[in-house]
Design a protein around this motif. Structure first.
Motif, mmCIF file in Angstrom:
data_model
loop_
_atom_site.group_PDB
_atom_site.id
_atom_site.type_symbol
_atom_site.label_atom_id
_atom_site.label_comp_id
_atom_site.label_asym_id
_atom_site.label_seq_id
_atom_site.Cartn_x
_atom_site.Cartn_y
_atom_site.Cartn_z
ATOM 1 N N ALA A 12 0.974 -1.242 0.035
ATOM 2 C CA ALA A 12 0.034 0.066 0.049
ATOM 3 C C ALA A 12 1.066 1.263 0.024
ATOM 4 N N ILE A 13 0.521 2.273 -0.524
ATOM 5 C CA ILE A 13 1.134 3.649 -0.760
ATOM 6 C C ILE A 13 0.063 4.585 -0.628
ATOM 7 N N ILE A 14 0.402 5.838 0.085
ATOM 8 C CA ILE A 14 -0.352 7.073 0.048
ATOM 9 C C ILE A 14 0.468 8.064 -0.756
ATOM 10 N N ALA A 15 -0.031 8.482 -1.744
ATOM 11 C CA ALA A 15 0.808 9.353 -2.702
ATOM 12 C C ALA A 15 -0.190 10.381 -3.133
ATOM 13 N N GLY A 16 0.646 11.553 -3.720
ATOM 14 C CA GLY A 16 0.089 12.748 -4.096
ATOM 15 C C GLY A 16 -0.397 13.865 -3.193
ATOM 16 N N PRO A 17 -0.842 15.044 -3.583
ATOM 17 C CA PRO A 17 -0.964 15.340 -5.260
ATOM 18 C C PRO A 17 0.528 15.420 -5.692
#
Length: 225
Positions: A177-182
């Motif tokens: 799992a990754i949390i990316a952005g903006p």
């Protein structure tokens, strides 16, 4: 909460709930042009998922995997309004052919965004594990209800009764799992060591900025915090 670094990210050790080793270093720029496919087989550049806003992106092992099925069943309990209020996207990525997306969503009740990476381009370039590693201190996924023996029997039965008999992805590939952005900012990542090493969903939501907690113990229920 995981430290926000760009373009380098670090993995959270679930045993102590704090930043720890091993660290995982990668650049989203290396995978931004990899193509993923929607349920109709339409290609989409990976960067489209996180260019404009923050995204929680879940990579699953394969669509036949019982632990992935049960994890995605709990992901399906997240109300769309909770994601909209936090202005985040929730995306699942598998590694099968796109024709397996619709049956998997019907099976799990998953209503949010989903794509496939059939060539495992992103899995490989991000360095996700192939084969499984177990440790005595590891905490199994709270979202997997089946034991390994019965879970594997269920997976085999689903494969045998599927209209298109195949393994729906590399059986040895692990997810994460990754949390990316903006943009190419990576806020958090966790790469699974084995089929039970999922990041707890409520942790992911809190790390992404969702101001609500979902109760997975029985029927889905939003608790305001």
């Amino acid at each position: 909460m995981a430290e926000a670094l760009s373009p380098i990210t670090r993995q959270v050790a679930k045993e102590n709930e704090e930043i720890g080793s091993p660290s995982v270093d990668y650049r989203l720029e290396d995978v931004e042009d990899c193509l993923i496919y929607d349920r109709h087989g339409v290609p989409v550049p990976f960067k489209k998922l996180y260019q404009d806003r923050k995204s929680v992106i879940i990579f699953v092992r394969n669509f036949l995997c019982y632990s992935c099925k049960e994890y995605v069943e709990d992901l399906s309990k997240i109300p769309g309004e909770a994601l909209e209020d936090a202005d985040i996207r929730l995306v699942v990525i598998g590694q099968s052919a796109h024709r397996h997306i619709e049956p998997f969503c019907s099976l799990t009740g998953y209503p949010h965004e989903i794509y496939v990476d059939p060539e495992r381009c992103i899995y490989q370039k991000l360095g996700m594990k192939r084969e499984e590693t177990y440790t005595d201190s590891a905490h199994p996924s709270p979202h997997v209800k089946s034991g390994i023996f019965m879970g594997q029997l269920k997976s085999i039965w689903r494969a045998m009764t599927s209209p298109a008999f195949d393994f729906q992805g590399d059986m040895h590939q692990q997810g994460g799992a990754i949390i990316a952005g903006p943009g190419p900012q990576v806020n958090f990542s966790h790469f699974d060591m084995n089929r039970l090493d999922h990041m707890p969903i409520d942790w992911l939501l809190q790390l992404a900025g969702v101001q609500q907690t979902l109760d997975f113990s029985d029927k889905p229920k939003i608790l305001h915090v």
